[in-house]
Design an enzyme around this catalytic site. Sequence first.
Site, PDB file in Angstrom:
ATOM      1  CE  LYS A  20      -3.947  -2.274   2.583  1.00 26.78           C
ATOM      2  NZ  LYS A  20      -4.782  -2.323   3.442  1.00 26.78           N
ATOM      3  CE1 TYR A  60      -9.157  -3.367   0.598  1.00 32.56           C
ATOM      4  CE2 TYR A  60      -8.312  -1.370  -0.682  1.00 32.56           C
ATOM      5  CZ  TYR A  60      -8.316  -2.623   0.282  1.00 32.56           C
ATOM      6  OH  TYR A  60      -6.822  -2.809   0.746  1.00 32.56           O
ATOM      7  CG  PHE A  68     -13.164   1.594   7.319  1.00 29.82           C
ATOM      8  CD1 PHE A  68     -12.703   1.153   6.496  1.00 29.82           C
ATOM      9  CD2 PHE A  68     -13.965   0.958   8.222  1.00 29.82           C
ATOM     10  CE1 PHE A  68     -12.754  -0.193   5.942  1.00 29.82           C
ATOM     11  CE2 PHE A  68     -13.952  -0.426   8.203  1.00 29.82           C
ATOM     12  CZ  PHE A  68     -13.510  -0.965   7.029  1.00 29.82           C
ATOM     13  NE  ARG A  96      -6.289 -12.859   4.764  1.00 25.01           N
ATOM     14  CZ  ARG A  96      -7.198 -11.871   4.886  1.00 25.01           C
ATOM     15  NH1 ARG A  96      -6.939 -10.503   4.103  1.00 25.01           N
ATOM     16  NH2 ARG A  96      -8.134 -11.472   5.976  1.00 25.01           N
ATOM     17  CG  ASN A 123      -3.480  -2.396   7.062  1.00 21.97           C
ATOM     18  OD1 ASN A 123      -3.391  -2.016   5.997  1.00 21.97           O
ATOM     19  ND2 ASN A 123      -4.717  -3.303   7.239  1.00 21.97           N
ATOM     20  CG  HIS A 126      -4.793  -6.209  -0.477  1.00 22.55           C
ATOM     21  ND1 HIS A 126      -6.030  -6.465   0.175  1.00 22.55           N
ATOM     22  CD2 HIS A 126      -4.908  -7.330  -1.410  1.00 22.55           C
ATOM     23  CE1 HIS A 126      -6.976  -7.428  -0.713  1.00 22.55           C
ATOM     24  NE2 HIS A 126      -6.354  -7.858  -1.514  1.00 22.55           N
ATOM     25  CD  GLU A 137      -8.448  -9.258  -4.106  1.00 29.52           C
ATOM     26  OE1 GLU A 137      -7.198  -9.384  -3.722  1.00 29.52           O
ATOM     27  OE2 GLU A 137      -9.414  -9.295  -3.260  1.00 29.52           O
TER      28      GLU A 137
HETATM   29  P1  IDP Z   1      -7.512  -7.050   5.419  1.00 26.24           P
HETATM   30  O1  IDP Z   1      -6.563  -6.115   4.839  1.00 26.24           O
HETATM   31  O2  IDP Z   1      -6.773  -7.538   6.595  1.00 26.24           O
HETATM   32  O3  IDP Z   1      -8.044  -8.288   4.559  1.00 26.24           O
HETATM   33  P2  IDP Z   1     -10.351  -5.879   5.427  1.00 26.24           P
HETATM   34  O4  IDP Z   1     -11.281  -6.011   6.598  1.00 26.24           O
HETATM   35  O5  IDP Z   1     -10.695  -6.625   4.338  1.00 26.24           O
HETATM   36  O6  IDP Z   1      -8.747  -6.433   6.075  1.00 26.24           O
HETATM   37  O7  IDP Z   1     -10.148  -4.208   5.166  1.00 26.24           O
HETATM   38  C1  IDP Z   1      -9.412  -3.734   4.186  1.00 26.24           C
HETATM   39  C2  IDP Z   1      -8.691  -2.862   4.541  1.00 26.24           C
HETATM   40  O8  IDP Z   1      -9.510  -1.709   4.911  1.00 26.24           O
HETATM   41  C3  IDP Z   1      -7.712  -2.944   5.632  1.00 26.24           C
HETATM   42  O9  IDP Z   1      -6.729  -3.664   5.382  1.00 26.24           O
HETATM   43  C4  IDP Z   1      -7.456  -1.639   6.242  1.00 26.24           C
HETATM   44  O10 IDP Z   1      -6.485  -0.738   5.632  1.00 26.24           O
HETATM   45  C5  IDP Z   1      -8.778  -0.838   6.008  1.00 26.24           C
HETATM   46  N1  IDP Z   1      -9.514  -0.980   7.331  1.00 26.24           N
HETATM   47  C6  IDP Z   1     -10.247  -2.112   7.878  1.00 26.24           C
HETATM   48  N2  IDP Z   1     -11.287  -1.699   8.744  1.00 26.24           N
HETATM   49  C7  IDP Z   1     -10.746  -0.524   9.049  1.00 26.24           C
HETATM   50  C8  IDP Z   1     -11.030   0.624  10.126  1.00 26.24           C
HETATM   51  O11 IDP Z   1     -11.652   0.035  11.011  1.00 26.24           O
HETATM   52  N3  IDP Z   1     -10.587   1.809  10.102  1.00 26.24           N
HETATM   53  C9  IDP Z   1      -9.847   2.107   9.100  1.00 26.24           C
HETATM   54  N4  IDP Z   1      -9.440   1.248   8.117  1.00 26.24           N
HETATM   55  C10 IDP Z   1      -9.941   0.022   8.110  1.00 26.24           C
HETATM   56 MG    MG Z   2      -9.650  -8.018   2.922  1.00 30.77          MG
END
Ligand code: IDP
Ligand code: MG
Length: 160
Positions: A20, A60, A68, A96, A123, A126, A137
């Site tokens: 990212k 997404y 968010f 993962r 974070n 992805h 994807e």
């Molecule tokens: P993942 O990336 O671990 O699969 P997902 O639930 O698919 O997590 O969410 C996609 C992305 O959305 C996350 O990696 C993060 O960047 C963002 N995200 C998810 N939940 C939150 C939140 O509560 N606050 C801000 N960003 C979030």
């Molecule tokens: Mg995800």
Amino acid sequence: IFLPHLVASMEVEETYIMVKPDGVQRGLVGELISRFEKKGFKLTGLKLFQCPKELAEEHYKDLKARPFFPKLINYITSGPVVCMAWEGVGVVASARKLIGSTDPLQAEPGTIRGDLAVQTGRNVVHGSDSPENGKREIALWFKEGEICQWTPAQAPWLRE
Ligand code: IDP
Ligand code: MG
């Protein structure tokens, strides 16, 4: 009883991994590629890319209703990302695990997010959450001709 979701898949799978914008800005590209490379998965696609808003929204789309979502789209389009396709037996679930929990403060040490990040909204990486989404994807982020099929020289030293 056979519980397929509890068994590591023996199928060759593909997963979409993306550094990212924060990972690119923080100079973590080499480190992140290296983690998947060293594990023994096969890189089949790689590019630096400025993601348009429409593509981020499509990628997404399942999170569209979440509060968010607008911030997530701003984040993903805020600078270049590094798009990667990786192939291997069980690569989706394994990637993962290497990535760690969505919230970096909950992610185990040794995982990418556990070692290199502090907040869910930053974070660094992805990874596809299922083989189906891996295919979806990769088709979304790569054009035809951008995926290479090749046989790594180390293949016989990774799997018997
Ligand atoms: P993942 O990336 O671990 O699969 P997902 O639930 O698919 O997590 O969410 C996609 C992305 O959305 C996350 O990696 C993060 O960047 C963002 N995200 C998810 N939940 C939150 C939140 O509560 N606050 C801000 N960003 C979030
Ligand atoms: Mg995800």
